[in-house]
Design a protein around this motif. Structure first.
Motif, PDB file in Angstrom:
ATOM      1  N   ILE A  85       0.838  -1.199   0.000  1.00 54.92           N
ATOM      2  CA  ILE A  85       0.000   0.000   0.000  1.00 54.92           C
ATOM      3  C   ILE A  85       0.875   1.252   0.000  1.00 54.92           C
ATOM      4  O   ILE A  85       0.601   2.232  -0.709  1.00 54.92           O
ATOM      5  CB  ILE A  85      -0.936  -0.004   1.227  1.00 54.92           C
ATOM      6  CG1 ILE A  85      -2.008  -1.081   1.083  1.00 54.92           C
ATOM      7  CG2 ILE A  85      -1.601   1.374   1.417  1.00 54.92           C
ATOM      8  CD1 ILE A  85      -2.844  -1.303   2.335  1.00 54.92           C
ATOM      9  N   HIS A 107       1.930   2.202  -3.448  1.00 51.93           N
ATOM     10  CA  HIS A 107       0.920   2.454  -4.480  1.00 51.93           C
ATOM     11  C   HIS A 107       0.911   3.939  -4.842  1.00 51.93           C
ATOM     12  O   HIS A 107       0.852   4.801  -3.957  1.00 51.93           O
ATOM     13  CB  HIS A 107      -0.460   2.012  -3.996  1.00 51.93           C
ATOM     14  CG  HIS A 107      -1.455   1.901  -5.110  1.00 51.93           C
ATOM     15  ND1 HIS A 107      -2.019   2.996  -5.721  1.00 51.93           N
ATOM     16  CD2 HIS A 107      -1.985   0.809  -5.724  1.00 51.93           C
ATOM     17  CE1 HIS A 107      -2.851   2.593  -6.665  1.00 51.93           C
ATOM     18  NE2 HIS A 107      -2.849   1.274  -6.689  1.00 51.93           N
ATOM     19  N   ASP A 160      -1.332   5.981  -5.913  1.00 49.39           N
ATOM     20  CA  ASP A 160      -2.450   6.770  -5.389  1.00 49.39           C
ATOM     21  C   ASP A 160      -2.268   7.081  -3.913  1.00 49.39           C
ATOM     22  O   ASP A 160      -2.598   8.178  -3.451  1.00 49.39           O
ATOM     23  CB  ASP A 160      -3.779   6.039  -5.610  1.00 49.39           C
ATOM     24  CG  ASP A 160      -4.244   6.116  -7.055  1.00 49.39           C
ATOM     25  OD1 ASP A 160      -3.764   7.021  -7.772  1.00 49.39           O
ATOM     26  OD2 ASP A 160      -5.062   5.279  -7.465  1.00 49.39           O
ATOM     27  N   TYR A 216      -6.641   8.900  -2.217  1.00 47.37           N
ATOM     28  CA  TYR A 216      -7.317   7.658  -1.842  1.00 47.37           C
ATOM     29  C   TYR A 216      -8.532   7.962  -0.985  1.00 47.37           C
ATOM     30  O   TYR A 216      -8.698   9.067  -0.471  1.00 47.37           O
ATOM     31  CB  TYR A 216      -6.362   6.712  -1.119  1.00 47.37           C
ATOM     32  CG  TYR A 216      -5.874   7.202   0.236  1.00 47.37           C
ATOM     33  CD1 TYR A 216      -6.567   6.894   1.401  1.00 47.37           C
ATOM     34  CD2 TYR A 216      -4.715   7.958   0.353  1.00 47.37           C
ATOM     35  CE1 TYR A 216      -6.122   7.329   2.646  1.00 47.37           C
ATOM     36  CE2 TYR A 216      -4.260   8.401   1.583  1.00 47.37           C
ATOM     37  CZ  TYR A 216      -4.970   8.086   2.728  1.00 47.37           C
ATOM     38  OH  TYR A 216      -4.538   8.514   3.951  1.00 47.37           O
ATOM     39  N   PHE A 238     -10.416   2.489  -1.388  1.00 50.57           N
ATOM     40  CA  PHE A 238      -9.090   2.203  -1.947  1.00 50.57           C
ATOM     41  C   PHE A 238      -8.741   0.718  -1.911  1.00 50.57           C
ATOM     42  O   PHE A 238      -8.327   0.140  -2.913  1.00 50.57           O
ATOM     43  CB  PHE A 238      -8.024   3.006  -1.197  1.00 50.57           C
ATOM     44  CG  PHE A 238      -6.611   2.643  -1.557  1.00 50.57           C
ATOM     45  CD1 PHE A 238      -5.974   3.248  -2.629  1.00 50.57           C
ATOM     46  CD2 PHE A 238      -5.907   1.681  -0.826  1.00 50.57           C
ATOM     47  CE1 PHE A 238      -4.673   2.910  -2.973  1.00 50.57           C
ATOM     48  CE2 PHE A 238      -4.606   1.335  -1.162  1.00 50.57           C
ATOM     49  CZ  PHE A 238      -3.999   1.949  -2.243  1.00 50.57           C
ATOM     50  N   ALA A 287     -10.789  -1.540  -4.218  1.00 50.69           N
ATOM     51  CA  ALA A 287     -10.502  -1.301  -5.633  1.00 50.69           C
ATOM     52  C   ALA A 287      -9.132  -1.835  -6.045  1.00 50.69           C
ATOM     53  O   ALA A 287      -8.924  -2.183  -7.217  1.00 50.69           O
ATOM     54  CB  ALA A 287     -10.588   0.197  -5.932  1.00 50.69           C
ATOM     55  N   ASN A 288      -8.189  -1.916  -5.105  1.00 56.03           N
ATOM     56  CA  ASN A 288      -6.811  -2.250  -5.452  1.00 56.03           C
ATOM     57  C   ASN A 288      -6.317  -3.565  -4.868  1.00 56.03           C
ATOM     58  O   ASN A 288      -5.134  -3.906  -5.028  1.00 56.03           O
ATOM     59  CB  ASN A 288      -5.883  -1.129  -4.979  1.00 56.03           C
ATOM     60  CG  ASN A 288      -6.118   0.164  -5.722  1.00 56.03           C
ATOM     61  OD1 ASN A 288      -5.737   0.299  -6.886  1.00 56.03           O
ATOM     62  ND2 ASN A 288      -6.759   1.126  -5.065  1.00 56.03           N
ATOM     63  N   THR A 312      -4.490  -6.087  -7.196  1.00 58.97           N
ATOM     64  CA  THR A 312      -3.192  -5.564  -7.629  1.00 58.97           C
ATOM     65  C   THR A 312      -2.171  -5.661  -6.506  1.00 58.97           C
ATOM     66  O   THR A 312      -1.024  -6.081  -6.718  1.00 58.97           O
ATOM     67  CB  THR A 312      -3.330  -4.098  -8.075  1.00 58.97           C
ATOM     68  OG1 THR A 312      -4.223  -4.026  -9.187  1.00 58.97           O
ATOM     69  CG2 THR A 312      -1.982  -3.506  -8.469  1.00 58.97           C
ATOM     70  N   LEU A 313      -2.567  -5.283  -5.307  1.00 57.07           N
ATOM     71  CA  LEU A 313      -1.659  -5.312  -4.160  1.00 57.07           C
ATOM     72  C   LEU A 313      -1.213  -6.733  -3.850  1.00 57.07           C
ATOM     73  O   LEU A 313      -0.031  -6.983  -3.561  1.00 57.07           O
ATOM     74  CB  LEU A 313      -2.332  -4.685  -2.937  1.00 57.07           C
ATOM     75  CG  LEU A 313      -2.648  -3.188  -3.043  1.00 57.07           C
ATOM     76  CD1 LEU A 313      -3.592  -2.763  -1.919  1.00 57.07           C
ATOM     77  CD2 LEU A 313      -1.368  -2.367  -2.997  1.00 57.07           C
ATOM     78  N   TRP A 319       1.312  -7.837  -6.511  1.00 52.82           N
ATOM     79  CA  TRP A 319       2.634  -7.272  -6.229  1.00 52.82           C
ATOM     80  C   TRP A 319       3.319  -8.059  -5.116  1.00 52.82           C
ATOM     81  O   TRP A 319       4.503  -8.358  -5.186  1.00 52.82           O
ATOM     82  CB  TRP A 319       2.511  -5.814  -5.800  1.00 52.82           C
ATOM     83  CG  TRP A 319       2.142  -4.878  -6.894  1.00 52.82           C
ATOM     84  CD1 TRP A 319       1.986  -5.146  -8.216  1.00 52.82           C
ATOM     85  CD2 TRP A 319       1.869  -3.474  -6.737  1.00 52.82           C
ATOM     86  NE1 TRP A 319       1.623  -4.015  -8.897  1.00 52.82           N
ATOM     87  CE2 TRP A 319       1.553  -2.972  -8.028  1.00 52.82           C
ATOM     88  CE3 TRP A 319       1.854  -2.609  -5.648  1.00 52.82           C
ATOM     89  CZ2 TRP A 319       1.221  -1.633  -8.238  1.00 52.82           C
ATOM     90  CZ3 TRP A 319       1.543  -1.277  -5.850  1.00 52.82           C
ATOM     91  CH2 TRP A 319       1.232  -0.795  -7.130  1.00 52.82           C
TER      92      TRP A 319
END
Length: 460
Positions: A425, A428, A430, A436, A440, A443-444, A447-448, A451
């Protein structure tokens, strides 16, 4: 000043209060459940008493057992920490009846502010902005639907006695309102013993901004700045920072003044938090007041230089606030990450168990509040919070980089933790830009996790 204080809690907050008492030359008395016999706060204390089995209802929520220990050991006061009995008006009343100081507001104030429908009405009378919704409790699902039709969807159903996301449902479809209302009410009755509900307009993906207040019995009320608590999972905060990048100086002043007005309207005493939502257009609305110390209080301590737990104890002992509003200044930037024993890749499944090895980060501007030690067995019966890593730096970007470094130094072998997710985080774009809101993480999340699984680092 008090001679002896009973700490009616466990985990990192029990250790935090213990340290404040020792620095004030107050004798701390601790209590513990059978599951916490080897807990750090028990090992630190000279006086520690078992108050029941592992189940919270039989130990940390057993007010009779806690009061019995307090009276038997000659305690002048009880500090409830957060959670458990900290916002229990019956417990506050019982302490008063026994002549023991409850380090917090009175039972009457807890009742008034703990009922979210009543608190909302009080804020309206004080001129504090509130989210459009019901003026008081909504008795039936049919009444809730009629109100929702008039204010427009989406709406938020909330339990008057709720907290931590329980007894709360978002409604986007009118056909779902009645079943979700009944579902939320049943959950509230099970969790809080109350089925009283209210309804308000749902502000989609707002910022969650709260203001720390402190008030004494002499009529002095101050606010100690804001905290941005928008990084959340299912209404549970994961990361907090102060001050918020979303606030202009003018908006910060307006919200701070509203927080003070809210505390004065409630005739508040001791530490508390006024929570607001902030919409994308810069309009803020009161949502609730927490009548206790917050998990995230360290970020306020670091930007103000004020020991909030120490101040709580001083105020409860009848002393005036140690600072005036003019003397409160925010310096630099602070971030807190909550390290939980949970596995984000498995839908945040709790992961209690033995801590085989722990190494805590340190260095300039790094603080860790924890109950961990090598060989400690995390019990499965309580909240999964195991440590809080807090950093302070002159600027927000420096604080972000310092927190990344601190999390890289943190080693916990044994239970799975969310530390790597928090580290992602902090990389990130954003988050780094401060762009954010409460949506947040949802939505992410994919992706997190990707990673994290790939071992990639995102630099900013």
């Amino acid at each position: 000043m008090f001679k002896r204080v009973l700490i009616a809690n466990r985990g990192e907050i029990a250790v935090r209060i213990f340290r404040a008492c020792r620095e004030l030359d107050i004798e701390p008395v601790v209590v513990y459940s059978e599951a916490d016999r080897e807990a750090l706060h028990v090992q630190l204390a000279e006086q520690a008493f078992c108050i029941g089995p592992a189940r919270s209802a039989d130990s940390y929520l057993n007010l009779d057992a806690i009061l019995t220990v307090a009276k038997a050991t000659g305690c002048d006061a009880i500090h409830p920490g957060y959670g458990f009995l900290s916002e229990n008006d019956t417990f506050a009343d019982a302490c008063a009846q026994e002549g023991i100081t409850f380090i917090g507001p009175s039972g009457d104030v807890i009742r008034a502010m703990g009922n979210k429908a009543a608190a909302r009405k009080l804020m309206q009378q004080a001129g504090v902005p509130v989210v459009p919704g019901s003026d008081g409790a909504v008795d039936t699902a049919e009444q809730a639907k009629a109100l929702a039709d008039s204010i427009g969807y989406p709406v938020l159903i909330k339990a008057s006695a709720g907290g931590g996301g329980r007894g709360m449902r978002r409604v986007f479809d009118p056909e779902q309102l009645i079943p979700l209302f009944e579902e939320a009410r049943s959950e509230s009755e099970a969790c809080f013993g109350s089925g009283e509900m209210y309804l308000e307009k749902l502000i989609l993906n707002p910022r969650h901004i709260e203001f720390q207040i402190m008030a004494d019995r002499h009529g002095n009320v101050i606010q100690l700045g804001d905290r941005d608590c928008s990084i959340q999972r299912r209404n549970q905060k994961l990361l907090e920072e102060s001050p918020s990048k979303a606030l202009t100086p003018e908006l910060r002043e307006q919200m701070g003044a509203a927080a003070v007005a809210a505390a004065k309207a409630a005739h508040y005493e001791n530490a508390g938090t006024i929570e607001f939502v902030l919409d994308p257009e810069g309009h803020f609305y009161f949502i609730e007041m927490n009548t206790r110390i917050q998990v995230e209080h360290p970020v306020t301590e670091l930007v103000t230089g004020m020991d909030l737990v120490r101040e709580q104890i001083r105020v409860a002992a009848g002393l005036p606030l140690s600072r005036t509003q003019e003397e409160v200044q925010l310096h630099g930037h602070a971030i807190e990450c909550r390290i939980n024993a949970e596995d984000p890749a498995r839908n945040f499944q709790p992961c209690p168990g033995k801590v085989e090895f722990v190494h805590l980060p340190g260095g300039c501007g790094v603080r860790v509040d924890t109950c961990l030690y090598n060989g400690y067995e995390l019990p499965p019966y309580y909240d999964s919070l195991m440590a809080k890593v807090i950093v302070h730096a002159p600027t927000r970007l420096e604080a972000i980089r310092r927190m990344r470094r601190a999390l890289e130094e943190l080693i916990i072998e044994g239970p799975a933790t969310n530390a790597d997710l928090l580290h992602q985080i902090l990389h990130h774009p954003d988050f780094v830009r401060g762009n954010y809101n409460t949506g947040f993480l949802e939505a992410n999340m994919q992706t997190l996790l990707a990673w994290s699984n790939s071992g990639e680092a995102r630099e900013a």
